[in-house]
Design an enzyme around this catalytic site. Structure first.
Site, PDB file in Angstrom:
ATOM      1  N   ASP A 452      11.918 -24.574  20.391  1.00  0.00           N
ATOM      2  CA  ASP A 452      11.058 -25.843  20.785  1.00  0.00           C
ATOM      3  C   ASP A 452      10.673 -26.499  19.712  1.00  0.00           C
ATOM      4  O   ASP A 452      10.698 -25.933  18.489  1.00  0.00           O
ATOM      5  CB  ASP A 452      10.178 -25.514  22.002  1.00  0.00           C
ATOM      6  CG  ASP A 452       9.772 -26.686  22.856  1.00  0.00           C
ATOM      7  OD1 ASP A 452      10.127 -27.698  22.456  1.00  0.00           O
ATOM      8  OD2 ASP A 452       9.230 -26.514  23.863  1.00  0.00           O
ATOM      9  N   GLU A 649       3.316 -32.240  29.364  1.00  0.00           N
ATOM     10  CA  GLU A 649       3.029 -31.094  28.566  1.00  0.00           C
ATOM     11  C   GLU A 649       1.459 -30.664  28.735  1.00  0.00           C
ATOM     12  O   GLU A 649       1.076 -30.897  29.799  1.00  0.00           O
ATOM     13  CB  GLU A 649       3.664 -31.145  27.234  1.00  0.00           C
ATOM     14  CG  GLU A 649       5.112 -31.302  27.077  1.00  0.00           C
ATOM     15  CD  GLU A 649       5.661 -31.156  25.725  1.00  0.00           C
ATOM     16  OE1 GLU A 649       5.318 -30.205  25.123  1.00  0.00           O
ATOM     17  OE2 GLU A 649       6.809 -31.930  25.581  1.00  0.00           O
TER      18      GLU A 649
END
Ligand code: BGC
Ligand code: BGC
Length: 751
Positions: A452, A649
């Site tokens: 990521d 997020e």
């Protein structure tokens, strides 16, 4: 090495024709990277040339410095000076190794300070005789485009790299043979690559931090657009031009290996202005219709591939746990079977029947593993609470809940898997054995594993240690937000020191190249622009409309839906009724998403106005207060629309799950025949105290651009069929799991 500024990431543009504006370049590190890349210690070779150029008009000067291999002589210096042309050199110097001192002097003499008054630009020109870095520090009020920075880099020239000596591959090289298998081609290609070229393939860089010349200079494997990473010209051709531009840089390398371009097209190609925006996964979990999700995957592939992008960082296969998590809406819900079924359907649709087709897009099953199961308060990232936090090291959770979706995604052929930011027990997933032991060995995942966003950096405070641990753990490609050179150099050193085996590097590169061969990228690397008419097409919008209708969950209905024929006056209240940005949620145009208009999208209000019978009056009041001339307005039906402001997020981690506006309908009571509340949210919110105020309640989720689908179910054009994909908590204290939910998972009324 004296570093002028040490704690801000530098954005290195590796170009002779373009440079990236940075806030504060970290000089010491920059030098280290470039020297490391060439395998020569800074002390041995770096000569720092610097000077202050003062424009004739007396405005503050530009501090310029560049780093070059020693023994190169004055010639490049002269060329850079010349390129800076009509500015006068008022101070110049030269010394070996380090430059912070000079910069401080410059600051002091100009009364300027880094980060506030000064911005920097950095660029690298790579030549056979070494890499040159040019850094310019500009007063903040100087327009960077007024500084002849590109000319200075141009003057140094970009003339290839050390790999040039290895020569071009022969025309009959096996890897060029489209008839050979991807595995054979990858093996042949790997055998021809230098270490530096291999490290390049393992590097995926955010497009803001690199230009096509940089992709070329470092032979990078991939480029991505982060959330909101659109080109200035946010049109299909603007995107295709950008992606093709990077591809040209990649194809011009010695081996001509095409780059993979990746993006988060998580509910349609959400960064692209005018794309069809589908409901987020939480809504699709409510619809629980694999065929629908497969068709959405296909449509998303067409719109994404139309812009030259063949790689999507989707789907999320997390199983939702604590809904206070800011990524709950990216999941298909809390039922692992539904997650597995829909995730698989999405992958099939996205990748299509034939991965080599120019309209197929490689999927990324993410985030492996444990996102969705992390505990409130366990995150150490920024002020996140749960995102990127710690999941309990619980084998039953792993085996029974979290693994099944991955097992099925792998069986469906998912080309890549992205690692989770979260920790499993006390181990960061980016450094976890689970990547190799579970994912690659046990589950037999043959594709490649991508990190990521800067995820490797979190594994250890020592960057070298972090890289070594993560690559040895099994990460094949590193998603690097800012600085590719640092990663390549660090990993290269680690390989040379025997900390990472060349077998591990070859395995990583083989996996990445095999995917590229499987996708037919070597044969068709450029954007298939003939797909452009599919973007935001009527057909795709109809599909999204169907999805909206199928995912709206009817939670309460005391005679309101379908709206009766004799409803002649409708009062709509609530800001979210007229806000496509809110109904689209996060990962829309920008990373976080935002309130406001969206090209091609229809608001709920517009859809109701369009759908209501011609003789129905639809009146809208944002805050439920009517103007004087409508003081006595009585509505047969009042519809409240309340939403969560978009987020993405960890910024969506929310301790309270409260939304404003729930009281709007209660305040209107005597002017409404009946009332219906529509919630436009990424997850359940706490509504218990208001439920009695409403005769009907719909959970519409963040459903995207097509509000007409909502009007379809409200007016009975389509039946309500959706079921809650997660429990709906009664109180916030019930969480992380609801023992006594207000509505349980699976609940939903028909109409
Ligand atoms: C997210 C990923 C995403 C990546 C690229 C990360 O912060 O966790 O889901 O794919 O950024 O945008
Ligand atoms: C990027 C996102 C990424 C996030 C991670 C943002 O700036 O646009 O793609 O996921 O940073 O923190």
């Amino acid at each position: 090495m004296v570093a002028a500024c040490t704690d801000t990431p530098v954005t290195v543009s590796t170009s002779s024709t373009m440079a990236t504006t940075t806030t504060v370049p970290e000089m010491g590190r920059l030098v280290d990277h470039v020297t490391g890349l060439d395998g020569i210690a800074p002390e041995e070779w770096i000569q720092t040339e610097y000077g202050v150029y003062r424009p004739g008009d007396g405005s503050p000067g530009v501090f310029v410095t560049w780093f070059l291999p020693s023994a190169i002589g004055d010639e490049p210096v002269a060329r850079v000076s010349e390129a800076f042309g009509d500015v006068t050199l008022t101070a110049a110097g030269r010394h070996d190794g380090g430059m912070g001192f000079d910069l401080y002097e410059f600051e002091a003499s100009q009364g300027l300070s880094w980060g506030t008054d000064l911005v920097g630009r950095a660029g690298v020109a790579v030549r056979d005789d070494g890499a040159y870095v040019v850094v310019a520090a500009l007063p903040g009020d100087v327009d960077p485009s007024d500084v002849p920075f590109e000319a200075a880099l141009d003057a140094l020239g970009t003339v290839g790299s050390a790999e040039a000596a290895l020569g071009e591959p022969p025309d009959d090289a096996l890897f060029l043979d489209a008839e050979a298998s991807p595995a054979e081609r990858a093996a042949d290609l790997v055998s021809r690559m230098s270490l530096r070229e291999k490290l390049g393939q393992m590097t995926l860089i955010e497009k803001e931090s690199v230009d096509p010349a940089g992709v070329h200079a470092f032979a990078l494997g991939g480029v991505l657009s982060g959330g909101g990473g659109s080109p200035d010209d946010n049109t299909p051709s603007g995107w295709a031009d950008m992606v093709d531009g990077y591809q040209i840089g990649a194809l011009a390398t010695r081996l001509g290996i095409p780059a993979l371009y990746g993006v988060d097209a998580v509910h349609g190609h959400g960064n692209l202005d005018g794309a069809t925006l589908f409901p987020h996964n939480i809504a699709l979990g409510a619809a629980n219709d694999p065929d629908l999700v497969r068709r959405i995957g296909r449509a998303t592939a067409l719109e994404t591939a139309a812009t030259g992008i063949r790689w999507n960082f989707a789907p999320v296969l997390a199983v939702s746990g604590d809904i206070r998590w800011g990524r709950t809406y990216e999941t298909f819900g809390s039922d692992p079977e539904i997650v597995a079924t829909l995730g698989t359907a999405y992958i099939e649709g996205l990748q299509g029947g034939d991965l080599t087709s120019t309209d197929s897009v490689m999927a990324t099953a993410k985030h492996f593993i444990g996102d969705g199961s992390t505990e409130w308060g366990s995150s150490t990232t920024a002020d996140y609470e749960i995102d990127q936090g710690v999941a309990p090291d619980d084998d039953a959770l792993l085996r029974d809940v979290l693994v099944p979706p991955y097992r099925e995604a792998i069986a469906a052929g998912a080309g890549s898997v992205m690692v989770s930011f979260s920790s499993w027990g006390d181990t960061k997933m980016h450094g976890s054995d689970l990547i190799t032991d579970l994912l690659k060995d046990e589950l037999d995942f043959g594709g490649f594993v991508v990190s990521d966003w800067g995820g490797i950096d979190q594994v250890d405070t020592d960057y070298r240690e972090a890289v070594v641990t993560s690559i040895n753990a099994g990460i094949d490609m590193n998603m690097v937000p800012y600085d590719p050179v640092r990663f390549m150099w660090t990993l290269g050193e680690a390989v040379e020191a025997g900390e990472v085996g060349i077998d591990r590097i070859d395995d990583a590169v083989t996996r990445i190249l095999t995917a590229k061969f499987e996708m037919g990228l070597f044969e068709q690397p450029m954007a298939d622009r003939s797909l452009a008419p599919t973007i935001g097409s009527v057909e795709h919008r109809e599909l999204a409309r169907e999805a909206v209708a199928k995912s709206a969950v009817l939670l309460k209905n005391e005679g309101v839906f379908p709206i009766a024929d004799d409803v002649r006056t409708v009062l709509v209240v609530g800001e979210a009724a007229d806000d496509p940005g809110v109904q689209a949620g996060g990962w829309t145009i920008t990373w976080q998403g935002r309130s406001g208009g969206i090209t091609g999208a229809t608001s709920i209000l517009e859809a109701l106005e369009a759908r209501a019978p011609a003789d129905t009056a639809v009146v809208y009041s944002r805050i439920g207060r009517l103007p004087a001339d409508l003081e006595d307005f009585h509505a047969d039906l009042c519809i409240g629309v309340v939403g969560e402001q978009p987020y993405a997020e960890g910024l969506g981690d929310d301790a309270a799950l409260e939304v404003t506006g729930l009281g709007l309908l209660g305040n209107l009571d005597d002017r409404c025949g009946s009332t219906a509340m529509v919630l436009v949210t990424g997850r359940p919110v706490i509504i218990t105290d208001y439920l009695d105020d409403w005769d009907a309640l719909i959970a519409a989720w963040w459903f995207g651009s097509e509000s007409s689908g909502l009007a379809d179910v409200m007016y009975g054009e389509m039946p309500f069929t959706a079921r809650l994909p997660v429990d709906w908590p009664r109180t916030i204290e019930d969480l992380p799991t609801s023992t006594d939910p207000l509505f349980p998972r699976g609940f939903g009324l028909g109409s």
